[in-house]
Design an enzyme around this catalytic site. Structure first.
Site, PDB file in Angstrom:
ATOM      1  N   LYS A  11       9.255  15.098  50.467  1.00  0.00           N
ATOM      2  CA  LYS A  11       9.423  16.324  51.108  1.00  0.00           C
ATOM      3  C   LYS A  11      10.713  16.559  51.222  1.00  0.00           C
ATOM      4  CE  LYS A  11       4.930  15.671  54.025  1.00  0.00           C
ATOM      5  NZ  LYS A  11       4.743  15.936  54.487  1.00  0.00           N
ATOM      6  N   HIS A  95       0.102  21.679  48.179  1.00  0.00           N
ATOM      7  CA  HIS A  95       0.464  20.335  49.022  1.00  0.00           C
ATOM      8  C   HIS A  95       0.386  21.499  50.796  1.00  0.00           C
ATOM      9  CE1 HIS A  95       2.128  17.868  52.462  1.00  0.00           C
ATOM     10  NE2 HIS A  95       2.176  17.669  52.350  1.00  0.00           N
ATOM     11  N   GLU A  97       1.440  22.472  53.312  1.00  0.00           N
ATOM     12  CA  GLU A  97       3.104  22.600  53.406  1.00  0.00           C
ATOM     13  C   GLU A  97       3.218  23.978  53.005  1.00  0.00           C
ATOM     14  OE1 GLU A  97       5.458  19.372  53.969  1.00  0.00           O
ATOM     15  OE2 GLU A  97       3.682  18.748  55.540  1.00  0.00           O
ATOM     16  N   GLY A 233       4.246  10.501  52.916  1.00  0.00           N
ATOM     17  CA  GLY A 233       5.154  11.532  53.292  1.00  0.00           C
ATOM     18  C   GLY A 233       6.498  10.154  53.937  1.00  0.00           C
TER      19      GLY A 233
HETATM   20  P1  PGA Z   1       3.250  11.908  56.432  1.00  0.00           P
HETATM   21  O1  PGA Z   1       3.314  12.818  55.317  1.00  0.00           O
HETATM   22  O2  PGA Z   1       3.050  10.370  56.146  1.00  0.00           O
HETATM   23  O3  PGA Z   1       4.138  11.775  56.620  1.00  0.00           O
HETATM   24  O4  PGA Z   1       1.575  12.440  57.607  1.00  0.00           O
HETATM   25  C1  PGA Z   1       2.074  12.778  53.868  1.00  0.00           C
HETATM   26  C2  PGA Z   1       2.461  14.551  52.720  1.00  0.00           C
HETATM   27  O5  PGA Z   1       2.428  15.115  53.846  1.00  0.00           O
HETATM   28  O6  PGA Z   1       2.488  13.685  51.851  1.00  0.00           O
END
Ligand code: PGA
Length: 250
Positions: A11, A95, A97, A233
């Protein structure tokens, strides 16, 4: 037997020094991970140095997003050919997000998927429902819509050179992992849906789980028959934690 994949999604995190330490840590500990495909997806600006450090290693690297366009007047965007130019083999598309914060709809995601494959990048297509959607029993409808939008544009054959990541939105970064059974049910649903068109493609497709995967819960998740690895993530920012997940996959 499908080859497992563990992909780190950094990220928007990391200085050059942090990235260096993380890469060094991963490389040093990877000796006993033999079969699993391992890759990292750093922020765009870190890709050149990550590429330099990882060149010749067995860890691959990819982007977290790409433009649907090849080049031109798209201020702030990064294209598939640019990612290829820096040695990326994979790119995350859709994704949650990106969908939630940057307005990417199914059509946009499908266009990005097609753009990625057009330049030889393996798209990691993310799908998944929100908590509200799960609670109103809409998980399958949402995931089917997200998958169908892509298959509708590129055709089932294109899924043969793609990876899917099931990431329930309510499990991302929340510490609230889907149970292995909850994840398995959706993975089986995705495979089954694709199998309606091509059982060969469906059987070969790697479907990763993402959402609060840690060293401590990875093994149980990866033990499920339709879970072929993870998109990681938070835990991918810690070399030891990430290696623990890679070993669990192996
Ligand atoms: P996370 O994120 O492992 O922090 O839950 C996963 C991702 O968004 O790919």
């Amino acid at each position: 037997m499908r080859r497992r994949v563990v992909a780190g999604n950094w990220k928007m995190n990391g200085t050059q020094a942090e990235a260096a330490a993380l890469i060094r840590g991963i490389e040093q500990g990877l000796g006993d991970v033999r079969r699993t495909e391992v890759l990292v997806c750093p922020p765009f600006v870190l890709i050149p140095i990550v590429a330099e450090w990882l060149g010749g290693s067995r860890v691959a690297w990819g982007g977290q997003n790409l433009s649907a366009h090849k080049s031109g007047a798209y201020t702030g965007e990064v294209s598939g050919p640019m990612l290829r130019d820096f040695g990326c083999s994979h790119v995350i598309v859709g994704h949650s997000e990106r969908r939630a914060l940057y307005g990417e709809d199914d059509q946009t995601v499908a266009e990005k998927f097609r753009a990625a494959q057009g330049v030889g990048l393996v798209p990691i297509l993310c799908v998944g429902e929100t908590l509200a959607e799960r609670e109103s029993n809409e998980t399958e409808r949402v995931v089917a819509r997200q998958i169908d939008a892509v298959v509708g544009m590129v055709g089932i054959g294109a899924m043969d050179s793609a990876i899917v990541a099931y990431e329930p939105v309510w499990a991302i970064g929340t510490g609230r992992t889907a149970t292995p059974e909850q994840a398995q049910a959706v993975h089986a649903f995705i495979r089954g849906r694709l199998a309606q068109t091509s059982s060969t493609v469906a059987e070969r497709l790697r479907i990763l789980y993402g959402g609060s995967v840690k060293g401590a819960n990875a093994r149980q998740l990866f033990a499920q028959p339709d879970i072929d690895g993870g998109l990681i993530g938070g835990a991918s920012l810690d070399a030891q934690e990430f290696l623990g997940i890679c070993r669990a996959a192996d």
